[in-house]
Design an enzyme around this catalytic site. Structure first.
Site, PDB file in Angstrom:
ATOM      1  N   TYR A  32     -50.736  -5.930 -77.597  1.00  0.00           N
ATOM      2  CA  TYR A  32     -49.663  -5.585 -78.540  1.00  0.00           C
ATOM      3  C   TYR A  32     -49.672  -6.393 -79.832  1.00  0.00           C
ATOM      4  CZ  TYR A  32     -47.845  -3.119 -74.457  1.00  0.00           C
ATOM      5  OH  TYR A  32     -47.700  -2.267 -73.392  1.00  0.00           O
ATOM      6  N   ASP A  45     -34.078  14.629 -73.440  1.00  0.00           N
ATOM      7  CA  ASP A  45     -32.950  15.537 -73.678  1.00  0.00           C
ATOM      8  C   ASP A  45     -32.125  15.082 -74.874  1.00  0.00           C
ATOM      9  OD1 ASP A  45     -33.736  17.072 -71.533  1.00  0.00           O
ATOM     10  OD2 ASP A  45     -32.218  16.300 -70.149  1.00  0.00           O
ATOM     11  N   HIS A  54     -46.350   4.194 -80.809  1.00  0.00           N
ATOM     12  CA  HIS A  54     -46.771   3.164 -79.850  1.00  0.00           C
ATOM     13  C   HIS A  54     -47.708   2.191 -80.532  1.00  0.00           C
ATOM     14  CE1 HIS A  54     -45.023   5.451 -76.588  1.00  0.00           C
ATOM     15  NE2 HIS A  54     -45.552   6.520 -77.162  1.00  0.00           N
TER      16      HIS A  54
HETATM   17  C1  DQA Z   1     -45.933   1.002 -75.591  1.00  0.00           C
HETATM   18  C2  DQA Z   1     -46.841   1.631 -74.525  1.00  0.00           C
HETATM   19  C3  DQA Z   1     -46.098   1.812 -73.215  1.00  0.00           C
HETATM   20  O1  DQA Z   1     -46.957   2.377 -72.244  1.00  0.00           O
HETATM   21  C4  DQA Z   1     -45.596   0.492 -72.694  1.00  0.00           C
HETATM   22  O2  DQA Z   1     -44.825   0.684 -71.524  1.00  0.00           O
HETATM   23  C5  DQA Z   1     -44.815  -0.281 -73.713  1.00  0.00           C
HETATM   24  C6  DQA Z   1     -45.313  -0.294 -75.079  1.00  0.00           C
HETATM   25  C7  DQA Z   1     -46.692   0.669 -76.885  1.00  0.00           C
HETATM   26  O3  DQA Z   1     -46.034   0.454 -77.911  1.00  0.00           O
HETATM   27  O4  DQA Z   1     -47.924   0.631 -76.901  1.00  0.00           O
HETATM   28  O5  DQA Z   1     -43.848  -0.947 -73.407  1.00  0.00           O
HETATM   29  O6  DQA Z   1     -44.908   1.924 -75.910  1.00  0.00           O
END
Ligand code: DQA
Length: 147
Positions: A22, A86, A99
């Protein structure tokens, strides 16, 4: 132009949470960069992070009253939450899914998103820049609507 940026569970831990996946920026640092980009594009961005599904849903309902669109990274709820899907359908304003990681290069359970089909589009895999790209796309959509 007013935009809500919603961050879901565990994203408050960015900076220390799995930096190899991340990145090293904290959520505040990412928000600051997004805020600056928004300002340059004449968009006011407000931010909310929550670890609670219901709070994210309440924020989506509320966004209908004051915002033109939403950027959402629902974290793990992406893969599980019918209720979030929803809520996105219900509010009727454009929502962009974002993401940090490339979910398709990860475990199979992350390949399925409950919300993608009700979002205007999805950006995944560009680290903190995913948020900037998502905001840029949303601003484009909103400008087209008013043109
Ligand atoms: C995420 C990807 C998701 O699978 C994961 O559960 C996250 C972060 C991302 O930003 O890459 O918490 O949303």
């Amino acid at each position: 132009m007013k935009v809500l940026m919603l961050h879901g569970p565990n994203l408050n831990l960015l900076g220390t949470r799995e930096p190899g996946v991340y990145g090293n920026l904290t959520l505040d640092e990412i928000n600051q960069r997004v805020f600056e980009f928004g300002r340059e594009m004449d968009a006011e961005v407000r931010f909310l992070q929550s670890n609670h599904e219901g709070e994210l849903i309440d924020a989506l309902h509320d966004a209908r009253k004051w915002s033109d669109g939403v950027i959402i990274n629902p974290g793990g709820f992406t893969h599980t939450s019918v209720a979030l899907r929803d809520a996105i359908s219900a509010i009727g304003i454009p929502v962009v899914e974002v993401h940090l990681s490339n979910v398709y290069a990860r475990e199979e359970f992350r390949h399925r998103s409950m919300i993608s089909a009700v979002c205007r589009g999805k950006i995944s895999g560009f680290g903190w820049r995913s948020y900037i790209l998502g905001l840029q796309a949303l601003i484009g959509i909103l400008k087209d609507q008013t043109a």
